[in-house]
Design a protein around this motif. Structure first.
Motif, short mmCIF file in Angstrom:
data_model
loop_
_atom_site.label_atom_id
_atom_site.label_comp_id
_atom_site.label_asym_id
_atom_site.label_seq_id
_atom_site.Cartn_x
_atom_site.Cartn_y
_atom_site.Cartn_z
N LYS A 1 0.80 -1.23 0.00
CA LYS A 1 0.00 0.00 0.00
C LYS A 1 0.84 1.27 0.00
O LYS A 1 0.68 2.14 0.86
CB LYS A 1 -0.96 0.02 1.19
N THR A 2 1.75 1.36 -0.95
CA THR A 2 2.47 2.62 -1.13
C THR A 2 2.81 2.80 -2.60
O THR A 2 3.04 1.83 -3.33
CB THR A 2 3.77 2.67 -0.29
N SER A 3 2.82 4.06 -3.03
CA SER A 3 3.23 4.38 -4.39
C SER A 3 4.52 5.19 -4.38
O SER A 3 4.96 5.68 -5.42
CB SER A 3 2.12 5.16 -5.11
N ASP A 4 5.12 5.33 -3.20
CA ASP A 4 6.36 6.07 -3.04
C ASP A 4 7.50 5.29 -3.70
O ASP A 4 7.94 4.24 -3.20
CB ASP A 4 6.65 6.27 -1.55
N ARG A 5 7.98 5.78 -4.83
CA ARG A 5 8.98 5.03 -5.59
C ARG A 5 10.31 4.91 -4.84
O ARG A 5 11.03 3.92 -5.02
CB ARG A 5 9.20 5.68 -6.97
N GLU A 6 10.64 5.90 -4.03
CA GLU A 6 11.89 5.81 -3.26
C GLU A 6 11.81 4.64 -2.27
O GLU A 6 12.74 3.83 -2.17
CB GLU A 6 12.15 7.11 -2.51
N ILE A 7 10.69 4.54 -1.56
CA ILE A 7 10.50 3.44 -0.61
C ILE A 7 10.48 2.11 -1.35
O ILE A 7 11.13 1.14 -0.93
CB ILE A 7 9.19 3.63 0.19
N LEU A 8 9.76 2.05 -2.45
CA LEU A 8 9.65 0.80 -3.20
C LEU A 8 11.00 0.37 -3.77
O LEU A 8 11.34 -0.82 -3.75
CB LEU A 8 8.62 0.95 -4.33
N SER A 9 11.76 1.32 -4.27
CA SER A 9 13.06 0.99 -4.85
C SER A 9 14.03 0.47 -3.79
O SER A 9 14.72 -0.54 -3.99
CB SER A 9 13.66 2.20 -5.55
#
Length: 330
Positions: free
Chosen positions: A256-264
């Motif tokens: 449940k996140t779209s934050d690309r920094e967190i996802l990367s």
């Protein structure tokens, strides 16, 4: 018609019917955390790998490894994805279980705390959240505290709070002073002002932190189903390690996140951690066994718990060569 011929024809149709019936059944798969530990399952669902292997699958989020083990033993579910310590604890008490795959053989847990806590000994008198007693979060917290000569439930109070989401809420609301989280939550918690106090990845500990567990009975009766599931699991690992964009998008849907920094950042940690050939590693299971007081004087043979036979079969059949034509990098 001669009886032997009739018998052969009937046997053929009964066999075909039973195979169709088995393939039509839904395989219920509980998993213990909403995190990168479950990436192969998420990708198996999104990339159509279950259907590719003639499986109808239902993924069920069930926080707490001990609860998942109970559902396995009851026969309500067939295959489960969880940290092996919960299965080891149940096996020590006589549960007929089999660990048929590993995947991540290192600690990826961290102890996140209120920024007022500066060093491990500041935890004295404080309250720290885990999922449930006997879980990986519990075992890893106790090992981390012991490393700093602190005692669980004496120097530091341990609170059972359920899944990662519940622990995160407990931490951010101030109900607890710290929480054992996965690396997935670290980057989110840091943005909220919390900090890593103990990173278990940096301690001299050997852990099996991800595994596939089945009941011995299910493995005996549905060995083919378990093997097809492992094909999904192993190919899911391959997709994760080779397709960053699709994997990040898939992870984002579940955590449940779209934050690309967190996802990367999350993707990079797990990509490096996942093993291409997810054999159950004996040393990691031994570490979990050594942490269980009841096992100290018991005569236990890990060969009755660890079962890598299906993965070895897939290796011999050339499944890994199909997935990795240029060679498997373990």
């Amino acid at each position: 018609m001669h009886r032997p011929i009739l018998f052969l024809i009937l046997s053929f149709f009964l066999s075909a019917f039973s195979n169709d019936f088995a393939s039509a059944q839904t395989l219920k798969i509980p998993y213990v955390s909403i995190s990168g530990f479950q990436a192969p399952l998420y990708l198996g669902e999104r990339a159509g790998l279950f259907k590719k292997n003639q499986l109808e699958a239902q993924l069920i989020y069930m926080p707490g490894g001990s609860l998942i083990v109970q559902t396995l033993l009851s026969g309500d579910v067939g295959v489960a994805s969880l940290a092996p310590p919960s299965a080891v604890a149940a096996w020590v008490k006589g549960a007929e279980l089999a660990l048929v795959a590993g995947g991540i053989e290192r600690a990826l847990n961290v102890l996140m705390v209120n920024p007022k806590i500066k060093k491990p000994h500041d935890l004295k008198g404080k309250r720290v959240a885990i999922s449930r007693f006997g879980s990986l979060s519990d075992v890893s917290l106790r090992d981390a505290l012991a490393f700093y000569k602190l005692r669980a439930n004496q120097d530091v109070q341990v609170a059972q709070m359920g899944g990662l989401g519940e622990r995160m809420v407990g931490l951010t609301s101030g109900v607890v002073d710290g929480a054992i989280l996965n690396v997935d939550q670290v980057f989110q918690a840091e943005k909220l002002g919390f900090q890593v106090l103990i990173d278990l990845r940096k301690l001299p500990l050997t852990y099996s932190t991800q595994g596939i567990v089945v009941s011995r009975e299910f493995l005996r009766v549905q060995r083919s189903t378990v093997k097809r599931f492992l094909r999904v699991y192993i190919e899911g690992i391959k997709v994760f390690k080779t397709d960053k964009e699709f994997s990040m998008e898939t992870l984002g849907r579940y955590i449940k996140t779209s934050d690309r920094e967190i996802l990367s950042k999350t993707y990079d940690v797990y990509r490096e951690a996942w093993e291409t050939v997810p054999l159950v590693r004996r040393e990691g299971i031994q570490q979990a066994l050594d942490s269980i007081p009841e096992a100290k004087n018991a005569k236990l043979n890990l060969d009755s718990l660890i079962d890598n036979s299906l993965i070895h079969e897939l290796e011999k059949e050339g499944f890994f060569r199909e997935l990795y034509p240029e060679g498997v990098k373990r």
